[in-house]
Design a protein around this motif. Structure first.
Motif, PDB file in Angstrom:
ATOM      1  N   ALA A   4      60.946 -54.902   4.489  1.00  0.00           N
ATOM      2  CA  ALA A   4      59.674 -54.643   5.168  1.00  0.00           C
ATOM      3  C   ALA A   4      58.586 -55.631   4.756  1.00  0.00           C
ATOM      4  CB  ALA A   4      59.220 -53.212   4.904  1.00  0.00           C
ATOM      5  N   GLU A   5      58.552 -55.993   3.484  1.00  0.00           N
ATOM      6  CA  GLU A   5      57.509 -56.905   3.003  1.00  0.00           C
ATOM      7  C   GLU A   5      57.667 -58.293   3.620  1.00  0.00           C
ATOM      8  OE1 GLU A   5      56.316 -58.800  -1.256  1.00  0.00           O
ATOM      9  OE2 GLU A   5      56.599 -56.620  -1.205  1.00  0.00           O
ATOM     10  N   LYS A   6      58.856 -58.824   3.574  1.00  0.00           N
ATOM     11  CA  LYS A   6      59.105 -60.151   4.153  1.00  0.00           C
ATOM     12  C   LYS A   6      58.977 -60.115   5.676  1.00  0.00           C
ATOM     13  CE  LYS A   6      62.271 -64.048   3.861  1.00  0.00           C
ATOM     14  NZ  LYS A   6      63.500 -64.575   3.263  1.00  0.00           N
ATOM     15  N   ALA A   7      59.470 -59.043   6.286  1.00  0.00           N
ATOM     16  CA  ALA A   7      59.419 -58.918   7.747  1.00  0.00           C
ATOM     17  C   ALA A   7      57.978 -58.830   8.253  1.00  0.00           C
ATOM     18  CB  ALA A   7      60.214 -57.703   8.209  1.00  0.00           C
ATOM     19  N   ALA A   8      57.067 -58.302   7.434  1.00  0.00           N
ATOM     20  CA  ALA A   8      55.658 -58.218   7.843  1.00  0.00           C
ATOM     21  C   ALA A   8      55.084 -59.603   8.132  1.00  0.00           C
ATOM     22  CB  ALA A   8      54.837 -57.518   6.763  1.00  0.00           C
ATOM     23  N   ASP A   9      55.608 -60.620   7.469  1.00  0.00           N
ATOM     24  CA  ASP A   9      55.163 -61.998   7.695  1.00  0.00           C
ATOM     25  C   ASP A   9      56.080 -62.749   8.655  1.00  0.00           C
ATOM     26  OD1 ASP A   9      52.971 -61.787   5.966  1.00  0.00           O
ATOM     27  OD2 ASP A   9      54.224 -62.239   4.215  1.00  0.00           O
ATOM     28  N   GLY A  10      57.079 -62.065   9.191  1.00  0.00           N
ATOM     29  CA  GLY A  10      58.050 -62.700  10.078  1.00  0.00           C
ATOM     30  C   GLY A  10      57.612 -62.689  11.532  1.00  0.00           C
ATOM     31  N   PRO A  11      58.497 -63.096  12.408  1.00  0.00           N
ATOM     32  CA  PRO A  11      58.148 -63.250  13.827  1.00  0.00           C
ATOM     33  C   PRO A  11      57.828 -61.951  14.559  1.00  0.00           C
ATOM     34  CG  PRO A  11      60.504 -63.550  13.497  1.00  0.00           C
ATOM     35  CD  PRO A  11      59.879 -63.466  12.132  1.00  0.00           C
ATOM     36  N   PHE A  12      58.261 -60.800  14.024  1.00  0.00           N
ATOM     37  CA  PHE A  12      58.045 -59.528  14.715  1.00  0.00           C
ATOM     38  C   PHE A  12      56.985 -58.658  14.045  1.00  0.00           C
ATOM     39  CE2 PHE A  12      62.511 -60.842  15.287  1.00  0.00           C
ATOM     40  CZ  PHE A  12      62.445 -61.163  16.631  1.00  0.00           C
ATOM     41  N   GLY A  13      56.519 -59.068  12.860  1.00  0.00           N
ATOM     42  CA  GLY A  13      55.465 -58.340  12.154  1.00  0.00           C
ATOM     43  C   GLY A  13      55.939 -57.092  11.445  1.00  0.00           C
ATOM     44  N   THR A  14      57.217 -56.774  11.552  1.00  0.00           N
ATOM     45  CA  THR A  14      57.800 -55.598  10.919  1.00  0.00           C
ATOM     46  C   THR A  14      59.314 -55.754  10.978  1.00  0.00           C
ATOM     47  OG1 THR A  14      57.781 -53.164  10.882  1.00  0.00           O
ATOM     48  CG2 THR A  14      57.899 -54.220  13.053  1.00  0.00           C
ATOM     49  N   THR A  15      60.019 -54.818  10.367  1.00  0.00           N
ATOM     50  CA  THR A  15      61.475 -54.855  10.497  1.00  0.00           C
ATOM     51  C   THR A  15      61.870 -54.457  11.912  1.00  0.00           C
ATOM     52  OG1 THR A  15      61.658 -52.592   9.672  1.00  0.00           O
ATOM     53  CG2 THR A  15      61.946 -54.371   8.059  1.00  0.00           C
ATOM     54  N   ILE A  16      63.039 -54.932  12.327  1.00  0.00           N
ATOM     55  CA  ILE A  16      63.566 -54.588  13.654  1.00  0.00           C
ATOM     56  C   ILE A  16      64.987 -54.059  13.508  1.00  0.00           C
ATOM     57  CG2 ILE A  16      62.122 -56.246  14.887  1.00  0.00           C
ATOM     58  CD1 ILE A  16      64.685 -58.039  15.112  1.00  0.00           C
ATOM     59  N   ALA A  17      65.374 -53.240  14.450  1.00  0.00           N
ATOM     60  CA  ALA A  17      66.742 -52.725  14.481  1.00  0.00           C
ATOM     61  C   ALA A  17      67.701 -53.849  14.850  1.00  0.00           C
ATOM     62  CB  ALA A  17      66.858 -51.592  15.501  1.00  0.00           C
ATOM     63  N   HIS A  18      68.906 -53.766  14.343  1.00  0.00           N
ATOM     64  CA  HIS A  18      69.971 -54.679  14.734  1.00  0.00           C
ATOM     65  C   HIS A  18      70.256 -54.459  16.220  1.00  0.00           C
ATOM     66  CE1 HIS A  18      70.541 -53.494  10.535  1.00  0.00           C
ATOM     67  NE2 HIS A  18      71.236 -54.602  10.323  1.00  0.00           N
ATOM     68  N   GLY A  19      70.562 -55.524  16.945  1.00  0.00           N
ATOM     69  CA  GLY A  19      70.964 -55.352  18.340  1.00  0.00           C
ATOM     70  C   GLY A  19      72.162 -54.420  18.458  1.00  0.00           C
ATOM     71  N   TYR A  20      73.125 -54.600  17.560  1.00  0.00           N
ATOM     72  CA  TYR A  20      74.318 -53.747  17.632  1.00  0.00           C
ATOM     73  C   TYR A  20      74.028 -52.303  17.237  1.00  0.00           C
ATOM     74  CZ  TYR A  20      77.223 -57.715  18.803  1.00  0.00           C
ATOM     75  OH  TYR A  20      77.773 -58.792  19.442  1.00  0.00           O
ATOM     76  N   LEU A  21      72.974 -52.072  16.482  1.00  0.00           N
ATOM     77  CA  LEU A  21      72.546 -50.692  16.240  1.00  0.00           C
ATOM     78  C   LEU A  21      72.082 -50.078  17.554  1.00  0.00           C
ATOM     79  CD1 LEU A  21      71.629 -48.137  14.816  1.00  0.00           C
ATOM     80  CD2 LEU A  21      69.640 -49.387  13.961  1.00  0.00           C
ATOM     81  N   THR A  22      71.279 -50.815  18.293  1.00  0.00           N
ATOM     82  CA  THR A  22      70.817 -50.318  19.585  1.00  0.00           C
ATOM     83  C   THR A  22      72.008 -50.007  20.485  1.00  0.00           C
ATOM     84  OG1 THR A  22      68.801 -51.639  19.345  1.00  0.00           O
ATOM     85  CG2 THR A  22      69.318 -50.826  21.549  1.00  0.00           C
ATOM     86  N   LEU A  23      72.981 -50.911  20.538  1.00  0.00           N
ATOM     87  CA  LEU A  23      74.176 -50.675  21.337  1.00  0.00           C
ATOM     88  C   LEU A  23      74.951 -49.458  20.838  1.00  0.00           C
ATOM     89  CD1 LEU A  23      76.093 -51.687  23.590  1.00  0.00           C
ATOM     90  CD2 LEU A  23      77.266 -53.029  21.810  1.00  0.00           C
ATOM     91  N   SER A  24      75.010 -49.285  19.522  1.00  0.00           N
ATOM     92  CA  SER A  24      75.779 -48.168  18.957  1.00  0.00           C
ATOM     93  C   SER A  24      75.144 -46.808  19.241  1.00  0.00           C
ATOM     94  CB  SER A  24      75.967 -48.350  17.445  1.00  0.00           C
ATOM     95  OG  SER A  24      74.786 -48.044  16.739  1.00  0.00           O
ATOM     96  N   LEU A  25      73.915 -46.806  19.742  1.00  0.00           N
ATOM     97  CA  LEU A  25      73.264 -45.541  20.102  1.00  0.00           C
ATOM     98  C   LEU A  25      73.722 -45.016  21.461  1.00  0.00           C
ATOM     99  CD1 LEU A  25      69.646 -46.276  18.845  1.00  0.00           C
ATOM    100  CD2 LEU A  25      71.361 -44.790  17.781  1.00  0.00           C
ATOM    101  N   LEU A  26      74.488 -45.803  22.218  1.00  0.00           N
ATOM    102  CA  LEU A  26      74.938 -45.346  23.534  1.00  0.00           C
ATOM    103  C   LEU A  26      75.674 -44.004  23.486  1.00  0.00           C
ATOM    104  CD1 LEU A  26      73.848 -48.030  24.540  1.00  0.00           C
ATOM    105  CD2 LEU A  26      75.932 -48.298  25.872  1.00  0.00           C
ATOM    106  N   PRO A  27      76.549 -43.745  22.494  1.00  0.00           N
ATOM    107  CA  PRO A  27      77.195 -42.425  22.456  1.00  0.00           C
ATOM    108  C   PRO A  27      76.229 -41.262  22.267  1.00  0.00           C
ATOM    109  CG  PRO A  27      78.465 -43.989  21.178  1.00  0.00           C
ATOM    110  CD  PRO A  27      77.153 -44.668  21.527  1.00  0.00           C
TER     111      PRO A  27
END
Length: 154
Positions: free
Chosen positions: A51-74
């Motif tokens: 979270a600390e490093k991601a706050a300075d990253g391109p999205f301003g916070t942590t983001i979910a993995h794309g495959y996590l999003t896909l794994s939510l389909l069930p």
């Protein structure tokens, strides 16, 4: 609570090809879910878990993995459609998957879908292809668009 479209036969599935299947309920993606997915997959990239490093990253916070999003389909798809009166149903795979926008921690997601294709299989089942769009609340683009392929045996 979203009410899924219920299919009880191959004929009902065939009749619905091309139709919108409805919209599911919102599901929040919290940091605990992201961290558990990172542990399960071994993908501990900082944009997901630091979270600390991601706050300075391109999205301003942590983001979910794309495959996590896909794994939510069930979890998400049964809110928009359900096939009943089957002996067995299996996830057969995906034909195409895209992640048009990131899912920042704390985002709420839901699914919509369209039944694209219904075909018989050589082993007596039926294969369906559903175009599932995972929307992010207040997002201008989907978080995920996937052609999910399932097989059912009546």
């Amino acid at each position: 609570m979203a009410e899924p479209r219920i299919f009880r036969s191959v004929e009902e599935l065939r009749t619905a090809v091309g139709e919108q299947l409805g919209t599911g309920d919102w599901l929040e993606v919290d940091q605990k879910r992201i961290d558990l997915f990172a542990d399960a997959t071994g993908d501990h990239q900082w944009i997901h878990v630091d979270a600390e490093k991601a706050a300075d990253g391109p999205f301003g916070t942590t983001i979910a993995h794309g495959y996590l999003t896909l794994s939510l389909l069930p979890t998400l798809v049964p809110q928009i459609m359900r096939v009943e009166n089957v002996r067995m149903g299996i996830n057969y795979g995906t034909n195409k998957v895209r992640f048009p926008s990131p899912v920042p921690v704390g985002s709420r997601l839901r699914a919509t879908g369209t039944l694209k294709e219904v075909t018989e299989t050589k082993d007596g089942g039926v294969q369906i292809t559903t175009v599932v769009t995972v929307e992010r609340e207040d997002g201008d683009k989907p978080a995920c668009v996937a052609e999910a392929v399932s097989r059912f045996y009546f």
